[in-house]
Design a protein around this motif. Structure first.
Motif, PDB file in Angstrom:
ATOM      1  N   CYS A 115      24.151 -10.596  -3.988  1.00 58.12           N
ATOM      2  CA  CYS A 115      22.506 -10.413  -3.738  1.00 58.12           C
ATOM      3  C   CYS A 115      21.792 -10.681  -4.946  1.00 58.12           C
ATOM      4  CB  CYS A 115      22.118  -9.274  -2.957  1.00 58.12           C
ATOM      5  SG  CYS A 115      22.837  -9.290  -1.157  1.00 58.12           S
ATOM      6  N   SER A 116      20.564 -10.807  -4.786  1.00 55.69           N
ATOM      7  CA  SER A 116      19.566 -11.229  -6.013  1.00 55.69           C
ATOM      8  C   SER A 116      18.290 -10.877  -5.653  1.00 55.69           C
ATOM      9  CB  SER A 116      19.951 -12.504  -6.315  1.00 55.69           C
ATOM     10  OG  SER A 116      19.450 -13.276  -5.379  1.00 55.69           O
ATOM     11  N   PRO A 117      17.124 -10.837  -6.467  1.00 54.60           N
ATOM     12  CA  PRO A 117      15.833 -11.022  -5.756  1.00 54.60           C
ATOM     13  C   PRO A 117      15.491 -11.914  -4.684  1.00 54.60           C
ATOM     14  CG  PRO A 117      15.992 -10.816  -8.287  1.00 54.60           C
ATOM     15  CD  PRO A 117      17.228 -11.071  -7.751  1.00 54.60           C
ATOM     16  N   ARG A 118      16.185 -12.994  -4.921  1.00 59.41           N
ATOM     17  CA  ARG A 118      16.107 -14.174  -3.825  1.00 59.41           C
ATOM     18  C   ARG A 118      16.420 -13.613  -2.438  1.00 59.41           C
ATOM     19  NH1 ARG A 118      14.896 -16.362  -0.424  1.00 59.41           N
ATOM     20  NH2 ARG A 118      14.869 -18.603   0.295  1.00 59.41           N
ATOM     21  N   THR A 119      17.692 -13.086  -2.202  1.00 61.37           N
ATOM     22  CA  THR A 119      17.937 -12.727  -0.919  1.00 61.37           C
ATOM     23  C   THR A 119      17.312 -11.398  -0.413  1.00 61.37           C
ATOM     24  OG1 THR A 119      19.638 -11.039  -1.996  1.00 61.37           O
ATOM     25  CG2 THR A 119      20.457 -13.124  -1.711  1.00 61.37           C
ATOM     26  N   HIS A 120      16.600 -10.723  -1.427  1.00 64.03           N
ATOM     27  CA  HIS A 120      15.734  -9.577  -0.836  1.00 64.03           C
ATOM     28  C   HIS A 120      13.830  -9.859  -0.715  1.00 64.03           C
ATOM     29  CE1 HIS A 120      19.257  -7.280  -1.046  1.00 64.03           C
ATOM     30  NE2 HIS A 120      18.922  -6.271  -0.686  1.00 64.03           N
ATOM     31  N   ARG A 121      13.782 -11.120  -0.956  1.00 63.41           N
ATOM     32  CA  ARG A 121      12.372 -11.491  -1.098  1.00 63.41           C
ATOM     33  C   ARG A 121      11.609 -11.347   0.197  1.00 63.41           C
ATOM     34  NH1 ARG A 121      11.804 -17.338  -3.282  1.00 63.41           N
ATOM     35  NH2 ARG A 121      12.896 -16.427  -5.271  1.00 63.41           N
ATOM     36  N   GLY A 122      12.352 -11.655   1.293  1.00 63.55           N
ATOM     37  CA  GLY A 122      11.803 -11.734   2.608  1.00 63.55           C
ATOM     38  C   GLY A 122      11.440 -10.182   2.824  1.00 63.55           C
ATOM     39  N   LEU A 123      12.484  -9.249   2.663  1.00 66.44           N
ATOM     40  CA  LEU A 123      12.335  -7.778   2.998  1.00 66.44           C
ATOM     41  C   LEU A 123      11.074  -7.228   1.920  1.00 66.44           C
ATOM     42  CD1 LEU A 123      12.813  -4.823   3.911  1.00 66.44           C
ATOM     43  CD2 LEU A 123      14.831  -4.896   2.392  1.00 66.44           C
ATOM     44  N   VAL A 124      11.193  -7.594   0.644  1.00 62.15           N
ATOM     45  CA  VAL A 124      10.047  -6.993  -0.117  1.00 62.15           C
ATOM     46  C   VAL A 124       8.932  -7.446   0.237  1.00 62.15           C
ATOM     47  CG1 VAL A 124       9.233  -6.831  -2.585  1.00 62.15           C
ATOM     48  CG2 VAL A 124      11.858  -6.738  -1.911  1.00 62.15           C
ATOM     49  N   SER A 125       8.509  -8.862   0.711  1.00 60.52           N
ATOM     50  CA  SER A 125       7.464  -9.381   0.718  1.00 60.52           C
ATOM     51  C   SER A 125       6.838  -8.628   2.113  1.00 60.52           C
ATOM     52  CB  SER A 125       7.712 -10.863   1.265  1.00 60.52           C
ATOM     53  OG  SER A 125       8.014 -11.503   0.115  1.00 60.52           O
ATOM     54  N   ARG A 126       7.665  -8.331   3.090  1.00 59.74           N
ATOM     55  CA  ARG A 126       7.275  -7.800   4.262  1.00 59.74           C
ATOM     56  C   ARG A 126       6.870  -6.285   4.017  1.00 59.74           C
ATOM     57  NH1 ARG A 126      11.153  -6.824   8.148  1.00 59.74           N
ATOM     58  NH2 ARG A 126      12.727  -7.634   7.003  1.00 59.74           N
ATOM     59  N   LEU A 127       7.452  -5.799   2.910  1.00 61.95           N
ATOM     60  CA  LEU A 127       7.268  -4.431   2.652  1.00 61.95           C
ATOM     61  C   LEU A 127       5.643  -4.185   1.989  1.00 61.95           C
ATOM     62  CD1 LEU A 127       8.644  -1.424   2.354  1.00 61.95           C
ATOM     63  CD2 LEU A 127       9.438  -2.250   0.267  1.00 61.95           C
ATOM     64  N   ILE A 128       5.423  -5.231   1.183  1.00 63.18           N
ATOM     65  CA  ILE A 128       4.070  -4.974   0.460  1.00 63.18           C
ATOM     66  C   ILE A 128       3.018  -5.789   1.027  1.00 63.18           C
ATOM     67  CG2 ILE A 128       5.594  -4.798  -2.029  1.00 63.18           C
ATOM     68  CD1 ILE A 128       4.616  -7.577  -2.674  1.00 63.18           C
ATOM     69  N   ARG A 129       3.292  -6.689   1.932  1.00 66.45           N
ATOM     70  CA  ARG A 129       1.948  -7.594   2.353  1.00 66.45           C
ATOM     71  C   ARG A 129       1.169  -6.710   3.045  1.00 66.45           C
ATOM     72  NH1 ARG A 129       4.166 -11.178   7.056  1.00 66.45           N
ATOM     73  NH2 ARG A 129       2.283 -12.385   6.766  1.00 66.45           N
ATOM     74  N   ARG A 130       1.463  -5.520   3.597  1.00 63.22           N
ATOM     75  CA  ARG A 130       0.475  -4.681   4.143  1.00 63.22           C
ATOM     76  C   ARG A 130      -0.484  -3.796   3.393  1.00 63.22           C
ATOM     77  NH1 ARG A 130       2.152  -4.236   9.469  1.00 63.22           N
ATOM     78  NH2 ARG A 130       4.220  -5.062  10.003  1.00 63.22           N
ATOM     79  N   THR A 131      -0.079  -3.627   2.012  1.00 62.28           N
ATOM     80  CA  THR A 131      -0.841  -3.192   1.123  1.00 62.28           C
ATOM     81  C   THR A 131      -1.791  -3.995   0.172  1.00 62.28           C
ATOM     82  OG1 THR A 131       1.034  -2.806  -0.487  1.00 62.28           O
ATOM     83  CG2 THR A 131       0.977  -1.303   1.245  1.00 62.28           C
ATOM     84  N   GLY A 132      -1.240  -5.190   0.001  1.00 61.71           N
ATOM     85  CA  GLY A 132      -1.752  -6.053  -0.934  1.00 61.71           C
ATOM     86  C   GLY A 132      -1.615  -5.669  -2.386  1.00 61.71           C
TER      87      GLY A 132
END
Length: 334
Positions: A115-132
């Motif tokens: 794994c890497s930042p690339r594999t977790h990009r989807g999870l992290v994006s979903r985590l922060i998109r609601r907060t801006g």
């Protein structure tokens, strides 16, 4: 603070049950890869790009996600990773510490070997998109090319790099999954040892607490069958990073002294996980150290189920609750 179990009487979603059956069937392949990699470490190095690409496909990145790669030298070594942001696509997307807005410092999991930042990009994006707010995902060194405690050293270096860039500790919310949870604990202990201020809060998904997998082994003996990982395969993978390390070293079996004052923490774990007792134990340790912690147990779910929104409805619900926790402790840009 409470331990919250999602209603055991509620049926796990059909998608989640189907996904669990499919991933359970693939565990022997992963175990075999771990076995082969012990005698031929180059096998894992060669297989890693394909494994990472497959995981990336299973964890889609939301539209509008902005990423900025980081490779920067510091006096203590190199910091690698990527910024992830959802707002203001006309600029680089790198958060400005002078804005006062919070950021997430994300530590990805997967046994310290894939794994890497690339594999977790989807999870992290979903985590922060609601907060801006933005997130910095650390690209720490992996085994078998690098051995313990390289990843922990990188984690501490990354946190202090953020401080040197002008972010205050109160702006930083640490999040991570699996091995990333273990790295988060290593960071808290290092901050305490060196007199560095702790982050504002933590959100952890299926965190690793016991690198010997003793707690997980006991659960597996009791009949717990995680649809994602098994003890033998997990031990083999982790051993490619920790081989030769003393299991009782304080950076392996991390203790939280009573005067540490850990940040407010949310822990989410699947009810079918062999590492569920890692989360329960960490929850108790945080409380014993004088912190506040909420433990959410999600019935029917396996290891880091939050990564797989295509296959489990509960992934959406859990990430939404984790995002709400982050928002409760964050300073949101206007």
């Amino acid at each position: 603070m409470p331990t919250i179990s999602r209603s055991e009487s509620a049926r796990t979603s059909l998608r989640s049950r189907a996904f669990s059956s499919a991933t359970f069937a693939s565990r022997p392949l992963m175990s075999a890869l771990g076995t082969g990699a012990i005698s031929r470490p180059h096998l894992l190095t060669a297989a890693r790009p394909g494994l990472n690409a497959s995981l990336s496909l299973l964890s889609p990145v939301p539209r509008g996600t902005i990423t900025t790669q980081v490779v920067e030298s510091t006096p203590s070594g190199q910091v690698r990773g990527e910024w992830i942001h959802q707002r203001d696509p006309l600029v680089s997307g790198v958060p400005d510490p002078r804005s006062g807005a919070s950021i997430v410092y994300y530590l990805h999991g997967s046994g310290y070997v894939i794994c890497s930042p690339r594999t977790h990009r989807g999870l992290v994006s979903r985590l922060i998109r609601r907060t801006g707010i933005g997130a910095f995902v650390l690209d720490y060194r992996l085994g078998p090319e690098h051995r313990w405690p390289a990843a922990g050293d990188d984690t501490v270096r990354g946190y202090r790099w953020l401080l040197d860039r002008g972010f205050s500790a109160s702006q930083i919310i640490v999040a991570g999954d699996s091995a990333g949870g273990h790295l988060a604990l290593d960071l808290l202990a290092a901050n305490h040892r060196d007199g560095v201020e702790q982050p504002r809060a933590m959100a952890l998904f299926s965190p690793l607490y016991d690198p010997t997998f003793g707690l997980a082994r006991n659960l597996e003996k009791l009949g717990v069958r995680d649809p994602i990982i098994d003890v033998r395969g997990a031990q083999r993978f982790l051993g490619l990073y920790t081989a030769g390390a003393d299991p009782l070293d304080p950076r392996m079996r991390i203790t939280l002294p009573p005067d540490l004052t850990p940040p407010p923490t949310l822990i989410q774990v699947g009810g079918r996980e062999i590492m569920a007792d890692d989360s329960r134990t960490l929850h108790r340790r945080l409380l014993d150290a004088g912190g506040t912690s909420t433990l959410q147990v999600w019935p029917g779910q396996g290891h880091v189920f939050q990564m797989f929104p295509y296959f489990t409805r509960e992934s959406h619900d859990a990430v939404r609750e984790a995002a709400a926790f982050i928002a409760d402790h964050a300073t949101i840009p206007s």
